[in-house]
Scaffold this motif. Structure first.
Motif, PDB file in Angstrom:
ATOM      1  N   LYS A  40       0.837  -1.200   0.000  1.00 35.92           N
ATOM      2  CA  LYS A  40       0.000   0.000   0.000  1.00 35.92           C
ATOM      3  C   LYS A  40       0.869   1.245   0.000  1.00 35.92           C
ATOM      4  O   LYS A  40       1.933   1.278   0.610  1.00 35.92           O
ATOM      5  CB  LYS A  40      -0.896   0.038   1.255  1.00 35.92           C
ATOM      6  CG  LYS A  40      -1.843  -1.146   1.401  1.00 35.92           C
ATOM      7  CD  LYS A  40      -2.993  -1.066   0.439  1.00 35.92           C
ATOM      8  CE  LYS A  40      -3.946  -2.228   0.636  1.00 35.92           C
ATOM      9  NZ  LYS A  40      -5.064  -2.196  -0.282  1.00 35.92           N
ATOM     10  N   GLU A  44      -3.045   5.503   0.333  1.00 34.37           N
ATOM     11  CA  GLU A  44      -4.081   4.502   0.621  1.00 34.37           C
ATOM     12  C   GLU A  44      -4.326   4.395   2.130  1.00 34.37           C
ATOM     13  O   GLU A  44      -5.463   4.222   2.567  1.00 34.37           O
ATOM     14  CB  GLU A  44      -3.683   3.148   0.039  1.00 34.37           C
ATOM     15  CG  GLU A  44      -3.659   3.147  -1.485  1.00 34.37           C
ATOM     16  CD  GLU A  44      -3.109   1.862  -2.062  1.00 34.37           C
ATOM     17  OE1 GLU A  44      -3.920   1.024  -2.497  1.00 34.37           O
ATOM     18  OE2 GLU A  44      -1.860   1.694  -2.077  1.00 34.37           O
ATOM     19  N   PHE A 102      -8.907  -3.569   3.528  1.00 33.06           N
ATOM     20  CA  PHE A 102      -7.642  -2.885   3.273  1.00 33.06           C
ATOM     21  C   PHE A 102      -6.478  -3.870   3.387  1.00 33.06           C
ATOM     22  O   PHE A 102      -5.534  -3.831   2.612  1.00 33.06           O
ATOM     23  CB  PHE A 102      -7.476  -1.743   4.285  1.00 33.06           C
ATOM     24  CG  PHE A 102      -6.170  -0.996   4.181  1.00 33.06           C
ATOM     25  CD1 PHE A 102      -6.005   0.003   3.224  1.00 33.06           C
ATOM     26  CD2 PHE A 102      -5.119  -1.264   5.045  1.00 33.06           C
ATOM     27  CE1 PHE A 102      -4.801   0.704   3.134  1.00 33.06           C
ATOM     28  CE2 PHE A 102      -3.920  -0.569   4.958  1.00 33.06           C
ATOM     29  CZ  PHE A 102      -3.763   0.426   4.001  1.00 33.06           C
ATOM     30  N   GLU A 127     -10.604   5.383  -5.496  1.00 34.85           N
ATOM     31  CA  GLU A 127      -9.662   4.509  -4.812  1.00 34.85           C
ATOM     32  C   GLU A 127     -10.187   3.079  -4.700  1.00 34.85           C
ATOM     33  O   GLU A 127      -9.429   2.131  -4.775  1.00 34.85           O
ATOM     34  CB  GLU A 127      -9.357   5.049  -3.417  1.00 34.85           C
ATOM     35  CG  GLU A 127      -8.329   6.157  -3.472  1.00 34.85           C
ATOM     36  CD  GLU A 127      -8.576   7.215  -2.432  1.00 34.85           C
ATOM     37  OE1 GLU A 127      -9.120   6.875  -1.385  1.00 34.85           O
ATOM     38  OE2 GLU A 127      -8.227   8.374  -2.679  1.00 34.85           O
TER      39      GLU A 127
END
Length: 173
Positions: A40, A44, A102, A127
């Motif tokens: 990431k 993010e 995530f 995103e």
């Protein structure tokens, strides 16, 4: 206590022709005895933080404005992001679905309350369309092409799949 552990062991610089270079952080995720890694960018993490604040009391994020090319500064940011993720896990009995997504965790034993804690599905944004998907199974050649005539052993898996898909009404031999 969650059976989830995260750490950020490393980072690397990604150079792109489309945009100026950026840093990618590697996150090792260990859950229920299984380990995987996700990568990431800081942006993010920042986006996750903004969304998490709607559902939980999120810990402080490491500073957004740093000089990305200084290794000492990046190491400090890496450690800060690692502590950030670990703090969310330690301080929340129920982890928001958006946090699990995530970390690319699909199935996590949790209370039903988790479902009400937000999801990328609910928040359509640019995103969310950038989520990374990794292959689960990789074939070196097309698995549905029948084996070559010179194969001495029949491939029972392929024969079973083909039989099941195209001849379900005929009993196996």
């Amino acid at each position: 206590m969650h059976s989830l552990m995260v750490r950020i062991p490393s980072f690397r610089f990604e150079d792109s022709a489309m945009e100026k270079g950026y840093t990618v952080f590697k996150i090792d995720v260990l859950t229920s005895g299984r380990q995987h890694s996700v990568e990431k960018r800081y942006s993010e993490f920042h986006s996750l933080h903004k969304k998490l604040k709607k559902f939980i009391k999120a810990p402080e994020m490491p500073s957004k404005h740093v000089r990305n090319w200084v290794p000492k500064v990046l190491e400090h940011r890496r450690l800060g992001l690692e502590i950030y993720l670990q703090t969310i896990i330690m301080e929340n009995e129920v982890l928001p679905k958006i946090f699990l997504e995530f970390l690319n965790i699909r199935h996590f034993p949790s209370l039903p309350k988790t479902e009400s804690c937000g999801s990328f599905d609910e928040i359509e944004s640019e995103e969310s369309s950038k989520l990374s998907h990794q292959p689960v199974l990789l074939f070196l050649r097309d698995p549905y092409v029948l084996p070559a005539a010179d194969d001495t052993f029949p491939n029972v898996v392929i024969e079973g799949v083909v039989h099941g898909m195209f001849y379900p009404h005929i009993q196996p031999w």
